[in-house]
Scaffold this motif. Structure first.
Motif, PDB file in Angstrom:
ATOM      1  N   TYR A   1      32.005 -20.197  13.345  1.00 13.95           N
ATOM      2  CA  TYR A   1      31.707 -18.816  13.745  1.00 13.95           C
ATOM      3  C   TYR A   1      32.906 -18.221  14.485  1.00 13.95           C
ATOM      4  O   TYR A   1      33.346 -17.107  14.187  1.00 13.95           O
TER       5      TYR A   1
ATOM      6  N   THR B   1      35.714 -17.537  12.171  1.00  8.66           N
ATOM      7  CA  THR B   1      35.413 -16.392  11.312  1.00  8.66           C
ATOM      8  C   THR B   1      35.544 -15.088  12.075  1.00  8.66           C
ATOM      9  O   THR B   1      36.025 -14.083  11.530  1.00  8.66           O
TER      10      THR B   1
ATOM     11  N   ILE C   1      27.589 -15.760   9.646  1.00  9.74           N
ATOM     12  CA  ILE C   1      28.944 -16.127   9.229  1.00  9.74           C
ATOM     13  C   ILE C   1      29.195 -15.643   7.802  1.00  9.74           C
ATOM     14  O   ILE C   1      30.229 -15.039   7.508  1.00  9.74           O
ATOM     15  N   ASP C   2      28.237 -15.891   6.911  1.00  8.21           N
ATOM     16  CA  ASP C   2      28.382 -15.501   5.504  1.00  8.21           C
ATOM     17  C   ASP C   2      28.490 -13.982   5.332  1.00  8.21           C
ATOM     18  O   ASP C   2      29.114 -13.511   4.394  1.00  8.21           O
ATOM     19  N   ARG C   3      27.903 -13.248   6.250  1.00 10.82           N
ATOM     20  CA  ARG C   3      27.923 -11.780   6.177  1.00 10.82           C
ATOM     21  C   ARG C   3      29.344 -11.245   6.334  1.00 10.82           C
ATOM     22  O   ARG C   3      29.674 -10.181   5.793  1.00 10.82           O
ATOM     23  N   GLN C   4      30.186 -11.949   7.106  1.00 16.12           N
ATOM     24  CA  GLN C   4      31.600 -11.580   7.273  1.00 16.12           C
ATOM     25  C   GLN C   4      31.798 -10.143   7.775  1.00 16.12           C
ATOM     26  O   GLN C   4      32.716  -9.454   7.339  1.00 16.12           O
ATOM     27  N   ASP C   5      30.953  -9.691   8.694  1.00 21.71           N
ATOM     28  CA  ASP C   5      31.013  -8.315   9.183  1.00 21.71           C
ATOM     29  C   ASP C   5      31.167  -8.326  10.707  1.00 21.71           C
ATOM     30  O   ASP C   5      30.185  -8.465  11.439  1.00 21.71           O
ATOM     31  N   ARG C   6      32.396  -8.174  11.164  1.00 22.65           N
ATOM     32  CA  ARG C   6      32.697  -8.249  12.594  1.00 22.65           C
ATOM     33  C   ARG C   6      31.939  -7.198  13.401  1.00 22.65           C
ATOM     34  O   ARG C   6      31.411  -7.490  14.469  1.00 22.65           O
TER      35      ARG C   6
ATOM     36  N   GLU D   1      28.467  -8.142  13.823  1.00 25.53           N
ATOM     37  CA  GLU D   1      28.372  -9.248  14.775  1.00 25.53           C
ATOM     38  C   GLU D   1      28.405  -8.761  16.215  1.00 25.53           C
ATOM     39  O   GLU D   1      27.657  -9.243  17.063  1.00 25.53           O
TER      40      GLU D   1
END
Length: 185
Positions: free
Chosen positions: A122, A125, A151-156, A159
Motif C-alpha cells: 500500500y 503504491t 491498492i488495485d483501485r490505484q487512485d491516490r 485514497e
C-alpha cells in the motif's frame, strides 16, 4: 464512568486552553501536532451542536488539504494521516488504537505477515500515505480484502478521501464511546 475520562461539554470547548483543545483532538483522532496546528483555532472560534459536527468540520479541513494543489498541503495531510498506526503493527502508542485493533493481532503468523506485506505494498503504491480504515470489529481477512481493493483501485485522490472518512468515522465512534461531561453532547 469517571467524568475525568469524558469529553468536555461542547459549550466549554471554545474557552478551553489550547493544551486541552489539543488533548481533545488527540483523544478523538490521534496525537498529532500538525492536526493541532490545523484545527485548534477551529475549536476555539466555532460553537458546535454535536461532536459529530465538530468532527465533520475537522474532516472538511482535511478534505481542503486533500483537494489543494499545494505540495505543502499534501505533505501536511500525509503527516496527519500517518499519525494513525499501521494496522497489525506490533507496538501501537495510542491505547485507543491498540484497543480498536486488538482483533487484528489474533490469528496465524502467516496472516500477520500478509498484513505487513499489504501495508508495505500500500505504501509503495501510494507513497507518503498510510492505510487508514475504521476497523469496527472487522476481521483481519476482511480488512486485508479492503486493502487489496484499495491498492488495485490505484487512485491516490480516492485514497486520501477514504483515509479522511475513516479518520472521522473513528473519531465519531470514539466520541460516542467516551461520552460527554454534563450531557453536553
Amino acid at each position: 464512568m469517571d467524568t475525568a475520562d469524558q469529553l468536555p461539554a461542547l459549550a466549554t470547548i471554545p474557552q478551553l486552553p489550547a493544551a486541552e483543545r489539543a488533548l481533545l483532538l488527540d483523544r478523538l483522532f490521534e496525537p498529532c501536532v500538525p492536526l493541532h496546528t490545523l484545527s485548534l483555532s477551529l475549536l476555539q472560534q466555532n460553537p458546535f451542536a454535536s461532536y459529530d459536527e465538530l468532527i465533520g468540520s475537522v474532516g472538511l479541513q482535511l478534505t481542503a488539504l486533500a483537494n489543494s494543489s499545494s505540495t505543502s498541503d499534501a505533505a501536511w495531510l500525509q503527516t496527519i494521516l500517518a499519525a494513525h498506526p499501521r494496522l497489525g503493527q506490533g507496538k501501537v502508542e495510542s491505547s485507543q488504537s491498540r484497543s480498536e485493533q486488538a482483533q487484528l493481532n489474533t490469528g496465524s503468523e502467516s496472516s500477520a505477515q500478509s498484513l505487513a506485506e499489504l501495508n508495505h505494498l500500500y505504501e509503495q503504491t501510494f507513497p507518503g500515505l498510510r492505510y487508514v480504515v475504521f476497523v469496527n470489529g472487522r476481521s483481519r481477512d476482511v480488512i486485508m480484502d479492503d486493502m487489496k481493493t484499495r491498492i488495485d483501485r490505484q487512485d491516490r485522490m480516492a485514497e486520501m478521501h477514504a483515509a479522511i472518512k475513516a479518520m472521522c468515522d473513528i473519531a465519531k465512534d470514539r466520541a460516542h464511546k467516551i461520552g460527554v461531561k454534563d450531557n453536553g453532547r
